[in-house]
Design a protein around this motif. Structure first.
Motif: not given
Length: 511
Positions: A430, A433-434, A437, A457-458, A461, A465
């Motif tokens: 998380v 990837t956050a 993004f 990327s979103q 993410y 999650q």
């Protein structure tokens, strides 16, 4: 007459006392000596052997569910389930039925004493057998039985009929079997309570996870709608192309589908909880705590596999059923030996009511009967063979129950290590990837990269999650599974009711 009555009464009461004493001082049972089977189990659980975790001081079976769970909403739901769940009501009714059957069987150890009395009217052909009755003069006898006149006399008494003296323990064996079956039902109620508590807690944690996923979907959808509106505005001003708009629309549609799916799961979770607690979910429950705050304990001591024999109610129930089968063998063995039964009475009989309670009207009787089985044509041997086979079935059932319990604990311990590792990996994913993004969005806004990179990327993410929530749910459900598999959860609910059946077995143990 005054000297005759005490002597007559003394003989009568001595005979009745001897008959009762013979029943109460009957011999021991013929139940085989019991040795607990030893299932083929390892000395330690594989997960504990691999990790080297030490045994902690407090066993899971000693931790009541009200101490294990701290979420007030979950505790309220469990309380309702223990009160309203229909499966628990069925188990409680089975206990009452088994205890009633024990009471019926246990009563066979004692004579059923009853009192009778009243007038008798009949028209006999002669006075044969009744001339002893007080108040019957010779001339009255001739008048009474001549001309078809109705004859009457009065009687009253107390006694018992066909009382079996349990010389070889047949009735005691059957009583012991009934007591063990009652104890097995008691343990089954504990096992059912553990199962219900575990199911409610597991469904509740699932509901928390789906609720968090729904909140994540709502937040993501709202953000993506804002992005879509901004992209459309840029497209109208010639700053973006139609492909970027379509990509943003696709992202919004996917998030909307995720939200709808999460809402469906939340509603289904609530339906399952309502089924488990046996009633609609109240609207005035305490607020739920965040996922992961349902218990203060992050770990549980597994102990040794041999500890399960005393801690798991399903194993205890299986052993009581085995002991009941052992007792049935004792009853089948006793059937090969003679049965001694007694019928005794003490009362009064008279042709005239005002002479009914005089010394001359006193009557008593004692009738012992011995029944010796000679030719049963294989019935007794067949019953013994069937009883031994039933005992063998219960041995195999007991061993399988122990092996199943061992596997459940071992699987849960193995999964615990995996979930702890997965939880760390999910948290790290998380974070990464956050950040990816965030960087992709910055590059897109700066015009140095396409929207496709931001879109991917979103999506990564969001998936990270979702995985984080899923792993958290699985981790805490695994802790609940360990708690259940180790025999925890029934205390503070059925502990008080367990005392009565235990005393029953102690009172009816084999001699």
């Amino acid at each position: 007459m005054s000297s005759h009555v005490p002597s007559h009464s003394s003989r009568r009461f001595r005979a009745l006392s001897l008959s009762l004493a013979a029943g109460l001082l009957s011999g021991c049972t013929m139940i085989p000596k019991y040795t607990r089977p030893t299932p083929p189990l390892a000395n330690t659980y594989p997960a504990y052997q691999a990790t080297g975790n030490p045994r902690l001081a407090r066993a899971a079976s000693d931790i009541g569910w009200q101490d294990f769970f701290t979420d007030p909403r979950l505790k309220a739901l469990i309380t309702i389930a223990l009160r309203e769940n229909r499966d628990l009501r069925i188990s409680a009714a089975n206990i009452a039925q088994a205890q009633g059957q024990y009471d019926v069987q246990h009563a066979g150890l004692f004579p059923t004493i009853s009192a009778t009395g009243g007038p008798i009217y009949q028209a006999p052909a002669s006075a044969s057998g009744l001339s002893f009755a007080p108040g019957l003069e010779q001339n009255q006898s001739n008048e009474a039985f001549g001309g078809g006149r109705v004859f009457k006399y009065y009687q009253g008494g107390i006694g018992f009929s066909s009382y079996e003296i349990d010389l070889f323990g047949r009735i005691r064996s059957l009583t012991q079997a009934s007591a063990e079956k009652a104890l097995a039902q008691e343990a089954s109620l504990r096992s059912m309570a553990i199962s219900i508590i575990s199911q409610v807690a597991t469904a509740y944690v699932t509901w928390l996870g789906d609720r968090d996923t729904l909140a994540l979907a709502d937040t993501t959808l709202a953000n993506q709608k804002d992005t879509l509106n901004l992209t459309r505005t840029k497209y109208e001003h010639g700053e973006e192309n139609l492909l970027t708009v379509r990509q943003a629309e696709t992202q919004v549609q996917q998030s909307a589908a995720l939200r709808a799916d999460s809402r469906r799961k939340v509603e289904q979770d609530e339906n399952l909880i309502a089924l488990l607690i046996g009633a609609p979910i109240p609207t005035d429950l305490p607020p739920a705590r965040s996922l992961g705050e349902q218990t203060l304990l992050a770990d549980l001591p597994a102990g040794l596999p041999s500890d399960l024999l005393e801690r798991r109610p399903d194993i205890v129930s299986a052993e009581h059923n085995l002991l009941a089968a052992q007792a049935d063998i004792g009853a089948a063995r006793a059937a090969f030996f003679p049965r001694l039964t007694l019928t005794a009475s003490d009362g009064v009989s008279s042709l005239q009511f005002h002479k009914l309670f005089t010394a001359a009207a006193t009557t008593w009787g004692l009738n012992p009967s011995l029944q010796i089985p000679l030719w049963t044509w294989g019935m007794n041997s067949g019953n013994l063979k069937a009883s031994k086979a039933a005992r063998d079935v219960q041995i195999a059932t007991y061993e399988k129950t122990v092996q199943t319990a061992f596997r459940e604990v071992a699987d849960a311990l193995a999964a615990r290590e995996a979930y702890l590792d997965e939880n760390k990996q999910a948290d790290d994913l998380v974070v990464s990837t956050a950040d990816a993004f965030r960087l992709a969005k910055m590059r897109f806004n700066a015009g140095s990269d396409s929207y496709l990179t931001t879109l991917e990327s979103q999506r990564s993410y969001l998936q990270a999650q979702q995985m984080q929530i899923m792993v958290a749910v699985s981790k805490y459900q695994n802790l609940i599974t360990i708690y259940r598999a180790l025999g925890g959860g029934w205390k503070q609910h059925t502990e008080a009711s367990a005392q009565q059946p235990t005393s029953v077995v102690r009172q009816t143990g084999a001699g």
